[in-house]
Design a protein around this motif. Structure first.
Motif, PDB file in Angstrom:
ATOM      1  N   LEU A   3       0.845  -1.193   0.000  1.00 44.16           N
ATOM      2  CA  LEU A   3       0.000   0.000   0.000  1.00 44.16           C
ATOM      3  C   LEU A   3       0.884   1.249   0.000  1.00 44.16           C
ATOM      4  O   LEU A   3       1.788   1.386   0.818  1.00 44.16           O
ATOM      5  CB  LEU A   3      -0.890  -0.019   1.237  1.00 44.16           C
ATOM      6  CG  LEU A   3      -1.885   1.106   1.406  1.00 44.16           C
ATOM      7  CD1 LEU A   3      -2.902   1.067   0.260  1.00 44.16           C
ATOM      8  CD2 LEU A   3      -2.595   0.973   2.726  1.00 44.16           C
ATOM      9  N   ASP A   4       0.633   2.170  -0.930  1.00 38.64           N
ATOM     10  CA  ASP A   4       1.399   3.411  -1.019  1.00 38.64           C
ATOM     11  C   ASP A   4       0.818   4.430  -0.040  1.00 38.64           C
ATOM     12  O   ASP A   4      -0.298   4.912  -0.226  1.00 38.64           O
ATOM     13  CB  ASP A   4       1.357   3.952  -2.443  1.00 38.64           C
ATOM     14  CG  ASP A   4       2.187   5.217  -2.603  1.00 38.64           C
ATOM     15  OD1 ASP A   4       3.032   5.501  -1.734  1.00 38.64           O
ATOM     16  OD2 ASP A   4       1.989   5.911  -3.615  1.00 38.64           O
ATOM     17  N   LEU A   5       1.563   4.747   0.987  1.00 38.33           N
ATOM     18  CA  LEU A   5       1.109   5.674   2.026  1.00 38.33           C
ATOM     19  C   LEU A   5       1.727   7.065   1.881  1.00 38.33           C
ATOM     20  O   LEU A   5       1.613   7.886   2.797  1.00 38.33           O
ATOM     21  CB  LEU A   5       1.441   5.108   3.406  1.00 38.33           C
ATOM     22  CG  LEU A   5       0.747   3.795   3.773  1.00 38.33           C
ATOM     23  CD1 LEU A   5       1.265   3.281   5.097  1.00 38.33           C
ATOM     24  CD2 LEU A   5      -0.747   3.977   3.812  1.00 38.33           C
ATOM     25  N   THR A   6       2.345   7.341   0.750  1.00 37.82           N
ATOM     26  CA  THR A   6       3.038   8.609   0.559  1.00 37.82           C
ATOM     27  C   THR A   6       2.122   9.812   0.780  1.00 37.82           C
ATOM     28  O   THR A   6       2.463  10.734   1.528  1.00 37.82           O
ATOM     29  CB  THR A   6       3.645   8.674  -0.856  1.00 37.82           C
ATOM     30  OG1 THR A   6       4.448   7.516  -1.059  1.00 37.82           O
ATOM     31  CG2 THR A   6       4.478   9.922  -1.032  1.00 37.82           C
ATOM     32  N   TYR A  43      -8.247  13.133   7.755  1.00 36.81           N
ATOM     33  CA  TYR A  43      -9.210  12.126   8.202  1.00 36.81           C
ATOM     34  C   TYR A  43      -9.857  11.417   7.007  1.00 36.81           C
ATOM     35  O   TYR A  43      -9.941  10.184   6.970  1.00 36.81           O
ATOM     36  CB  TYR A  43     -10.281  12.782   9.076  1.00 36.81           C
ATOM     37  CG  TYR A  43     -11.351  11.814   9.521  1.00 36.81           C
ATOM     38  CD1 TYR A  43     -11.133  10.988  10.607  1.00 36.81           C
ATOM     39  CD2 TYR A  43     -12.564  11.729   8.845  1.00 36.81           C
ATOM     40  CE1 TYR A  43     -12.107  10.081  11.009  1.00 36.81           C
ATOM     41  CE2 TYR A  43     -13.531  10.835   9.237  1.00 36.81           C
ATOM     42  CZ  TYR A  43     -13.303  10.013  10.326  1.00 36.81           C
ATOM     43  OH  TYR A  43     -14.266   9.122  10.705  1.00 36.81           O
ATOM     44  N   GLU A  44     -10.292  12.191   6.022  1.00 36.87           N
ATOM     45  CA  GLU A  44     -10.911  11.599   4.833  1.00 36.87           C
ATOM     46  C   GLU A  44      -9.918  10.719   4.073  1.00 36.87           C
ATOM     47  O   GLU A  44     -10.276   9.646   3.588  1.00 36.87           O
ATOM     48  CB  GLU A  44     -11.460  12.687   3.905  1.00 36.87           C
ATOM     49  CG  GLU A  44     -12.683  13.372   4.447  1.00 36.87           C
ATOM     50  CD  GLU A  44     -13.874  12.429   4.597  1.00 36.87           C
ATOM     51  OE1 GLU A  44     -14.085  11.562   3.728  1.00 36.87           O
ATOM     52  OE2 GLU A  44     -14.592  12.569   5.596  1.00 36.87           O
ATOM     53  N   LEU A  45      -8.683  11.173   3.967  1.00 38.51           N
ATOM     54  CA  LEU A  45      -7.661  10.376   3.293  1.00 38.51           C
ATOM     55  C   LEU A  45      -7.388   9.086   4.056  1.00 38.51           C
ATOM     56  O   LEU A  45      -7.189   8.030   3.456  1.00 38.51           O
ATOM     57  CB  LEU A  45      -6.374  11.196   3.125  1.00 38.51           C
ATOM     58  CG  LEU A  45      -5.285  10.582   2.268  1.00 38.51           C
ATOM     59  CD1 LEU A  45      -5.793  10.277   0.862  1.00 38.51           C
ATOM     60  CD2 LEU A  45      -4.087  11.525   2.192  1.00 38.51           C
ATOM     61  N   ALA A  46      -7.402   9.150   5.384  1.00 34.44           N
ATOM     62  CA  ALA A  46      -7.214   7.942   6.194  1.00 34.44           C
ATOM     63  C   ALA A  46      -8.341   6.947   5.942  1.00 34.44           C
ATOM     64  O   ALA A  46      -8.096   5.746   5.781  1.00 34.44           O
ATOM     65  CB  ALA A  46      -7.139   8.301   7.677  1.00 34.44           C
ATOM     66  N   CYS A  47      -9.572   7.434   5.888  1.00 32.77           N
ATOM     67  CA  CYS A  47     -10.719   6.553   5.621  1.00 32.77           C
ATOM     68  C   CYS A  47     -10.608   5.920   4.247  1.00 32.77           C
ATOM     69  O   CYS A  47     -10.833   4.709   4.092  1.00 32.77           O
ATOM     70  CB  CYS A  47     -12.031   7.332   5.737  1.00 32.77           C
ATOM     71  SG  CYS A  47     -12.437   7.820   7.415  1.00 32.77           S
ATOM     72  N   LYS A  48     -10.254   6.707   3.240  1.00 31.70           N
ATOM     73  CA  LYS A  48     -10.132   6.180   1.889  1.00 31.70           C
ATOM     74  C   LYS A  48      -8.977   5.191   1.777  1.00 31.70           C
ATOM     75  O   LYS A  48      -9.089   4.168   1.095  1.00 31.70           O
ATOM     76  CB  LYS A  48      -9.935   7.321   0.896  1.00 31.70           C
ATOM     77  CG  LYS A  48     -11.184   8.141   0.687  1.00 31.70           C
ATOM     78  CD  LYS A  48     -10.944   9.287  -0.269  1.00 31.70           C
ATOM     79  CE  LYS A  48     -12.212  10.118  -0.415  1.00 31.70           C
ATOM     80  NZ  LYS A  48     -12.008  11.237  -1.337  1.00 31.70           N
ATOM     81  N   THR A  49      -7.869   5.480   2.461  1.00 32.45           N
ATOM     82  CA  THR A  49      -6.723   4.579   2.434  1.00 32.45           C
ATOM     83  C   THR A  49      -7.068   3.256   3.100  1.00 32.45           C
ATOM     84  O   THR A  49      -6.753   2.184   2.577  1.00 32.45           O
ATOM     85  CB  THR A  49      -5.513   5.232   3.133  1.00 32.45           C
ATOM     86  OG1 THR A  49      -5.205   6.471   2.484  1.00 32.45           O
ATOM     87  CG2 THR A  49      -4.302   4.335   3.100  1.00 32.45           C
TER      88      THR A  49
END
Length: 80
Positions: A3-6, A43-49
């Motif tokens: 998973l790309d967490l950049t 927060y939204e990016l965390a949910c999508k990730t």
């Protein structure tokens, strides 16, 4: 392929920068608004990730639930 967490790491770093500025100048409402916006984005990016990672690793991707309503997502809803 992992998973790309950049993007997520960058968002967390930007949130930390905003928090540091807010601690230096706590009276600025514009700065506070910016930090809130950075938090919402992170927060939204965390949910999508997390959703993406679960989709890629779960044996049954249709078993995912929405993080807000608790209702089962259809495959079409999950794609968006």
């Amino acid at each position: 392929m992992g998973l790309d967490l950049t993007s997520f790491v960058r968002a967390i770093e930007r949130l930390a920068e905003g928090e540091a500025v807010l601690r230096e100048r706590p009276a600025g409402s514009i700065v506070q608004d910016g930090v809130i916006q950075r938090f919402e984005f992170t927060y939204e990016l965390a949910c999508k990730t997390l959703r993406y990672d679960l989709k890629m690793t779960l044996a049954v991707p249709n078993a995912l639930y929405s993080n807000r309503s608790g209702q089962r997502l259809t495959p079409h809803e999950f794609q968006s």
